[in-house]
Design an enzyme around this catalytic site. Structure first.
Site: not given
Length: 225
Positions: A55, A85, A103, A170, A195-196, A213
């Site tokens: 990652r 997040q 997070h 989100t 958002n999508l 976005a």
């Protein structure tokens, strides 16, 4: 104007980072239970270290996009609390400062023995030593399922004082973040979802801006002036 923005995986997806909740239920071809829980780390720490090493490498190759940069511009004109997040550093590289990573962060390591945090090397393993106590107990400084998100008192205070609350990219499926819109609305904020698609908690928002976005966030920021 006091604004709180919550961002999720959708804002970084356009930079090439896969979203946490893929349609097949996997995250980078791994079950969440195998790489993102305290139990997974106890069971197979080598796998967890390899997963987060990958990652970090992917994040290093990604670049901040127009949505990240637009939020940095927003902070220059308004009193912005930016909560994410996401565990990547694209907000910071896009020009934002004082980002609240609820997070955790890929760029940080945490000692499971003494709790010390330090800047993470690109690769860690079971033998990585804590610079504070010398114990080989390094783990990613990531909030896994079953653990308490960071900075919650600061986040709730900002939400209660916000005039505008926006959730960007989100899913509305992960709590406590999924409850932020409800609390912000109860506290009198105008709530906007970008958002999508509409999220699982879209009912908590007054306004819905649907699209990528990189398009809708700069447009929204431009309207705020």
């Amino acid at each position: 104007m006091r604004i709180v923005v919550l961002t999720g995986a959708g804002i970084s997806a356009e930079s090439g980072l896969r979203t946490f909740r893929a349609e097949d239920g996997l995250w980078e071809d791994h079950r969440i239970e195998d790489v993102a829980t305290p139990e997974a780390f106890i069971r197979d720490p080598a796998l967890v270290h390899r997963f987060y090493n990958a990652r970090r490498a992917a994040t290093a190759q990604a670049e901040p996009n127009a949505a990240h940069r637009a939020l940095a511009d927003l902070a220059a004109r308004h009193e912005l609390t930016l909560v994410t997040q996401n565990v990547d550093d694209l907000h910071e590289r896009g020009g934002s400062s004082n980002v609240i990573h609820m997070h955790g962060e890929l760029a940080s390591s945490l000692c499971a023995s003494c709790g010390h945090r330090w800047p993470s090397p690109m690769e860690t393993d079971r033998k990585t030593l804590c610079p504070a106590c010398g114990t080989a107990a390094a783990r990613p400084d990531i909030v896994w399922f079953g653990e308490m998100p960071y900075h919650m008192e600061q986040i709730w205070e900002a939400i209660q004082q916000a005039e505008i609350f926006a959730a960007i990219g989100t899913s509305g499926q992960v709590y406590p973040a999924a409850g932020f819109g409800h609390q912000a609305r109860r506290s009198g904020a105008h709530c906007v979802e970008l958002n999508l698609d509409r999220s699982a908690v879209s009912r908590d928002f007054h306004e819905h801006l649907i699209g990528p976005a990189t398009q809708i966030v700069p447009e929204w920021v431009g309207r705020l002036g």
